[in-house]
Design an enzyme around this catalytic site. Structure first.
Site, PDB file in Angstrom:
ATOM      1  N   ASP A   7       0.888  -1.169   0.000  1.00  8.83           N
ATOM      2  CA  ASP A   7       0.000   0.000   0.000  1.00  8.83           C
ATOM      3  C   ASP A   7       0.921   1.212   0.000  1.00  8.83           C
ATOM      4  O   ASP A   7       1.434   1.598   1.043  1.00  8.83           O
ATOM      5  CB  ASP A   7      -0.887  -0.016   1.254  1.00  8.83           C
ATOM      6  CG  ASP A   7      -1.873   1.131   1.259  1.00  8.83           C
ATOM      7  OD1 ASP A   7      -2.285   1.574   0.174  1.00  8.83           O
ATOM      8  OD2 ASP A   7      -2.225   1.595   2.356  1.00  8.83           O
ATOM      9  N   GLU A  68      -1.144  -1.140  -4.877  1.00  9.52           N
ATOM     10  CA  GLU A  68      -2.392  -0.402  -5.101  1.00  9.52           C
ATOM     11  C   GLU A  68      -2.220   0.567  -6.261  1.00  9.52           C
ATOM     12  O   GLU A  68      -1.240   1.302  -6.342  1.00  9.52           O
ATOM     13  CB  GLU A  68      -2.790   0.376  -3.835  1.00  9.52           C
ATOM     14  CG  GLU A  68      -4.175   0.988  -3.974  1.00  9.52           C
ATOM     15  CD  GLU A  68      -4.625   1.694  -2.715  1.00  9.52           C
ATOM     16  OE1 GLU A  68      -4.812   1.022  -1.696  1.00  9.52           O
ATOM     17  OE2 GLU A  68      -4.785   2.921  -2.760  1.00  9.52           O
ATOM     18  N   ASP A 141      -2.666   1.051   6.878  1.00  7.13           N
ATOM     19  CA  ASP A 141      -1.847   0.796   5.685  1.00  7.13           C
ATOM     20  C   ASP A 141      -1.352  -0.642   5.667  1.00  7.13           C
ATOM     21  O   ASP A 141      -1.207  -1.250   4.605  1.00  7.13           O
ATOM     22  CB  ASP A 141      -0.643   1.747   5.665  1.00  7.13           C
ATOM     23  CG  ASP A 141      -1.028   3.167   6.002  1.00  7.13           C
ATOM     24  OD1 ASP A 141      -1.120   3.991   5.093  1.00  7.13           O
ATOM     25  OD2 ASP A 141      -1.259   3.446   7.201  1.00  7.13           O
TER      26      ASP A 141
END
Lengths: 182, 182
Positions: A7, A68, A141
């Site tokens: 992330d 991501e 996260d």
């Protein structure tokens, strides 16, 4: 299949390693956050992200890296740092011939909760359940990185194998060219 | 002072090396473009940009790297690639302890033409004149990279020296930390 989920972020870059195959219980191998100080120079923060990601790749030897996908519709200040941190993560993986997959936040949410509009708490709760953890990973996260890895494992396995073959082949044949005068 | 200017991009990343000091005629040492194929996977394109930038750093050993500052107001598709290519350029420089400076497009235009709203042709013409070239460098990304290097040289030399000292010091002290469970 072992997947490192990332992330991306400059201040906090969530990382999580999940092993398993679709249709079977999954196992978390590691989760954490690569942090860089907000007051450091941008170039040095990118070096710190690189060093952090490299350590995770060294230690866990994932077969896939799931990052991501960043959109530029978001907050102007944040999105550039996110794009830059994601570039470093993709670079580290591609340099080793590890295939990189990008998943959108809504794809990830839909994969783990059934809804593309689920909130952070819901994602955290499902990650905790799917990986049989005692508590949701903190910060968010870190949980998001695990959700990315889970999302990737649940994609079509045949497609993953094809992508892996292509990435390994391409890593052996560099794709740069350069012109110069004077 | 030797500066590598980088006009970041995934398809065409302009690079140009200029040597000189403020107030004296400047010399172009090299100019070119690092290209990556638009149909390649993103991770591999970033690896190709890295390899290209590394070759320029190896060959010219610049004391400073000047990169165009990317804003997310621009075209949505392009800006992410630009941000990612710029991250790779900054990473390559910072890893070697070379200070990285970011200049906005209007700062660069104002430095070489006197107007922050100058067009590509005007920038190309002034770069040609200032570096005493026979013709404007092509493509425009290459000319823009040279303009970035010139803009950097014309900043306060004392400020550059300070930044160089800080970057060298910081490169020796990595700035990452990592937490992990399981």
């Amino acid at each position: 299949m072992r997947v490192l989920g990332v992330d991306p972020g400059l201040t906090r870059c969530g990382v999580g390693v999940v092993e398993g195959v679709a249709g079977r219980p999954l196992t978390m191998l590691g989760v954490g956050v690569v942090r860089t100080p907000a007051d450091a120079e941008l170039g040095l923060r990118l070096v710190a992200v690189e060093q952090g990601i490299e350590r995770w790749l060294d230690e866990y030897r994932p077969e896939f890296v799931a990052v991501e996908r960043v959109f530029s519709q978001h907050n102007v200040r944040t999105v550039m740092g996110t794009a830059q941190a994601s570039a470093v993560a993709m670079l580290c993986a591609a340099r080793r011939g590890i295939p990189v997959a990008l998943h959108t936040p809504s794809e990830v949410k839909a994969a783990v909760t059934g809804s593309g509009r689920a909130d952070k708490a819901q994602v955290g709760a499902m990650v905790t359940r799917l990986l049989r953890l005692d508590a949701p990973p903190r910060p968010a996260d870190a949980a998001d990185a695990l959700a990315l890895a889970i999302c990737h494992i649940w994609r079509a396995p045949a497609q993953n194998r094809l992508q892996q073959a292509v990435a390994l082949h391409a890593a052996k044949a560099p794709t740069t060219s350069k012109g110069r005068t004077a």
